[in-house]
Design an enzyme around this catalytic site. Structure first.
Site, PDB file in Angstrom:
ATOM      1  N   LEU A  18       0.809  -1.213   0.000  1.00  0.00           N
ATOM      2  CA  LEU A  18       0.000   0.000   0.000  1.00  0.00           C
ATOM      3  C   LEU A  18       0.845   1.266   0.000  1.00  0.00           C
ATOM      4  O   LEU A  18       0.421   2.292  -0.531  1.00  0.00           O
ATOM      5  CB  LEU A  18      -0.930   0.008   1.222  1.00  0.00           C
ATOM      6  N   GLY A  19       2.019   1.198   0.604  1.00  0.00           N
ATOM      7  CA  GLY A  19       2.851   2.393   0.679  1.00  0.00           C
ATOM      8  C   GLY A  19       4.058   2.163   1.562  1.00  0.00           C
ATOM      9  O   GLY A  19       4.294   1.057   2.056  1.00  0.00           O
ATOM     10  N   GLY A  21       7.010   4.406   4.358  1.00  0.00           N
ATOM     11  CA  GLY A  21       7.376   5.616   5.080  1.00  0.00           C
ATOM     12  C   GLY A  21       8.658   5.380   5.851  1.00  0.00           C
ATOM     13  O   GLY A  21       9.319   4.342   5.693  1.00  0.00           O
ATOM     14  N   GLY A  22       8.988   6.353   6.696  1.00  0.00           N
ATOM     15  CA  GLY A  22      10.231   6.257   7.444  1.00  0.00           C
ATOM     16  C   GLY A  22      10.280   5.107   8.424  1.00  0.00           C
ATOM     17  O   GLY A  22      11.364   4.640   8.788  1.00  0.00           O
ATOM     18  N   MET A  23       9.099   4.643   8.863  1.00  0.00           N
ATOM     19  CA  MET A  23       9.069   3.568   9.843  1.00  0.00           C
ATOM     20  C   MET A  23       8.682   2.224   9.233  1.00  0.00           C
ATOM     21  O   MET A  23       8.350   1.286   9.951  1.00  0.00           O
ATOM     22  CB  MET A  23       8.088   3.920  10.967  1.00  0.00           C
ATOM     23  N   GLU A  25       7.185  -0.328   5.659  1.00  0.00           N
ATOM     24  CA  GLU A  25       6.250  -0.455   4.552  1.00  0.00           C
ATOM     25  C   GLU A  25       4.893  -0.918   5.069  1.00  0.00           C
ATOM     26  O   GLU A  25       4.802  -1.609   6.086  1.00  0.00           O
ATOM     27  CB  GLU A  25       6.784  -1.454   3.524  1.00  0.00           C
ATOM     28  N   ASP A 134       2.975  14.780  16.004  1.00  0.00           N
ATOM     29  CA  ASP A 134       3.316  14.814  14.579  1.00  0.00           C
ATOM     30  C   ASP A 134       2.057  14.921  13.728  1.00  0.00           C
ATOM     31  O   ASP A 134       1.924  14.241  12.710  1.00  0.00           O
ATOM     32  CB  ASP A 134       4.118  13.571  14.198  1.00  0.00           C
TER      33      ASP A 134
END
Length: 221
Positions: A18-19, A21-23, A25, A134
């Site tokens: 799905l996507g 990020g920094g933390m 997949e 955040d």
């Protein structure tokens, strides 16, 4: 760590990516035991060996899993299978506010509806003694039915006693973060967050104000 379609992590079967990020997949997966689709956030192996980043991964699960509110992403569980660490959560059919801002303009009544739902999520988190730290368009999702979901409590911090109105007493939510570390997204951070000062719920209120300004004007203040 990219997982191929059909890969199984315990009772979960990977269907697609799905996507990222920094933390880690995020994958669409099927819970074969309950027969439902979920989102799995998988921590990369190189991150799992980093104590600080691993602590943040666990922290996100603890922070969000205890919150019980329709405008906050529901966390089902955190687990580890064959050295792969992951969080299982509800699958949201919709887009992030960031993606929506690229392609559409919101009418004032729509903005007010979004704002009220975001604030409701923050009230629930703050009532449980948790600040997000955040809040930004990337961490706000809008379902196809119009329901707002605040996601990604990876930088969340427990600030005080939890209110039983918004927290599940059976869920593990007690944790601490190291004071004095600047974490967040600069454009949305409050001055006290940037200055590494002690934070309370007002830092999220500041970030909310920036997000609301951006929705209305299509630019940052």
């Amino acid at each position: 760590m990219t997982l191929a379609t059909g890969t199984k992590l315990g009772r979960y079967e990977i269907r697609s990516k799905l996507g990222a990020g920094g933390m880690g997949e995020v994958f669409l997966a099927t819970d074969t035991k309950l027969g439902r689709d979920v989102a799995l956030k998988v921590l990369p192996i190189e991150v799992a060996t980093d104590r600080n980043r691993m602590a943040r991964f666990v922290q996100e699960a603890k922070a969000a899993s205890g919150l019980n509110h329709p405008n906050i992403l529901t966390i089902y569980e955190i687990d580890e299978v064959n050295s792969v660490h992951f969080i299982s959560s509800e699958l949201i059919q919709g887009d992030t506010l960031r993606e929506l801002l690229k392609n559409r303009t919101f009418a004032i009544p729509e903005v007010l509806d979004l704002a009220v739902q975001i604030v409701n999520a923050l009230v629930a988190a703050h009532g449980a003694g948790i600040i997000h730290r955040d809040l930004k368009p990337e961490n706000i999702m809008l379902r196809v039915d119009g329901l707002v979901k605040v996601v990604d409590f990876g930088l969340a911090k427990l600030t005080g006693p939890a209110s039983s109105d918004y927290i599940d007493p059976e869920a593990p939510t007690s944790f601490k973060t190291s004071p004095g570390s600047v974490i967040g997204t600069p454009f949305y951070m409050s001055p006290e967050q940037i200055r590494e000062s002690e934070l309370d719920a007002r830092t999220d209120v500041f970030s909310f104000g920036v997000v609301l300004y951006e929705i209305l004007t299509r630019r940052l203040p």
